[in-house]
Design an enzyme around this catalytic site. Structure first.
Site, PDB file in Angstrom:
ATOM      1  N   GLY A 196      74.863  36.847  57.515  1.00 23.75           N
ATOM      2  CA  GLY A 196      75.925  35.993  58.028  1.00 23.75           C
ATOM      3  C   GLY A 196      75.566  34.524  58.011  1.00 23.75           C
ATOM      4  CE  LYS A 233      73.034  46.841  50.027  1.00 22.21           C
ATOM      5  NZ  LYS A 233      73.725  45.817  50.833  1.00 22.21           N
TER       6      LYS A 233
END
Length: 335
Positions: free
Chosen positions: A16, A209
């Site tokens: 983030g 992923k």
């Protein structure tokens, strides 16, 4: 874009924080939700990112309480899965009528069956969204899926280190549409130098992923070794390949035949000097995101009758290690 987007990154940790700094560098109006020493460092010095291609210092608005930041055009949620209930409780002040919420998280996402064309459409995944807290508080109609291909860590409060020059992001609507809102977020990310693609098949990227996570995370957690150490070991590599095959079978049973090149992935892993994020959580005493990575794929395998002996062994060992460290409290039925 003609006008800069207001984007709040909820959870300005490794991923983030990197994304927030890049968005700021690209001209977006960026704010972050953070806590503790990390929040204080961001307020004092800005977000600092050390990457192979750039050194960034981003002065962004930062708060622990989202109510201080106001409504946004888009919110990027970049917390670990165990923190989702707290996001659900506090995100409302960031949300206007048209605010989208992109989830940059590992594992099977809570919104997985929203906009799903196959079996289970509309199903809620209580294992990773207990009581439907996120579903009800945010609403699946706001969700944009995000898959992150980037190795980062927080070196010290407010400082993010990016391990490699290649950092790729996949964005996608759960219903497969190529929406203007997903395109707008991708444009903002590209403006900050992030390689970002909008895809009509976000679930394929989720499974791809996930397979990569499950090839590395169990070995990193159980041995506290870096990727190149266990990918280079022949016996570990054989076990890693078996896990990858099993995850591929689960994905196909779920109607998502994602592409795999297992030898190439093992070869790449043998050159990667990185401690998997789940192992970082163990070392730093943070709650571990076990259920989205392990419990839900294992649940899907059992529902579809897919045998997963190697994955089952690794899941049992990782859960035991996480419980013994006091970093995982399984929900009923997920032990």
């Amino acid at each position: 874009m003609s006008e800069a987007m207001n984007i709040c990154v909820f959870g300005a940790g490794a991923i983030g924080g990197h994304v927030a700094a890049r968005l700021h560098a690209g001209g977006a109006r960026v704010s972050v939700v953070a806590r503790g020493a990390h929040l204080e460092a961001i307020r004092r010095n800005g977000l600092v990112v050390h990457a192979p291609d750039a050194e960034i210092r981003a002065r962004v608005d930062a708060a622990e309480d989202p109510a201080e930041l106001g409504r946004q055009d888009c919110v990027i949620v970049a917390v670990k899965a165990p923190a989702l209930p707290s996001v659900a409780r506090s995100i409302a002040p960031l949300l206007g009528p048209d605010t989208s919420v992109a989830f940059f998280m590992n594992g099977i996402p809570w919104w997985y069956f929203h906009g799903h064309a196959g079996a289970g459409a509309g199903r809620r995944l209580e294992t990773i969204d207990p009581g439907g807290a996120v579903w009800d508080a945010i609403g699946p109609q706001r969700a944009i899926g995000g898959v992150v291909w980037s190795a980062c860590h927080v070196g010290e409060p407010g400082v993010i280190h990016v391990a490699g020059a290649k950092n790729h992001f996949d964005l996608g609507e759960p219903d497969g549409s190529l929406s203007p809102r997903a395109q707008a977020l991708a444009d903002a990310m590209r403006g900050g130098g992030l390689d970002t693609r909008v895809t009509p098949n976000i679930r394929e990227d989720v499974w791809r992923k996930l397979a990569g996570n499950l090839m590395a995370a169990p070995f990193a957690v159980l041995t506290q070794s870096r990727s190149y150490q266990f990918f280079s070991d022949p016996d570990c590599a054989n076990a890693i390949a078996q896990i990858a095959r099993e995850v591929g079978e689960i994905g196909r049973a779920m109607g998502v035949p994602f592409k795999q090149d297992i030898p190439a992935e093992i070869a790449a892993g043998s050159k990667r000097d990185h401690l998997a994020s789940l192992a970082q959580d163990l070392v730093q005493g943070r709650p571990m995101e076990i259920d989205s990575l392990f419990s839900v794929p294992q649940m899907f395998a059992r529902e579809k009758g897919v045998p997963t002996p190697m994955l089952d062994l690794m899941v049992a060992l990782v859960k035991l290690r996480a419980r013994s460290a006091g970093l995982y409290q399984p929900l009923a039925g997920t032990q």
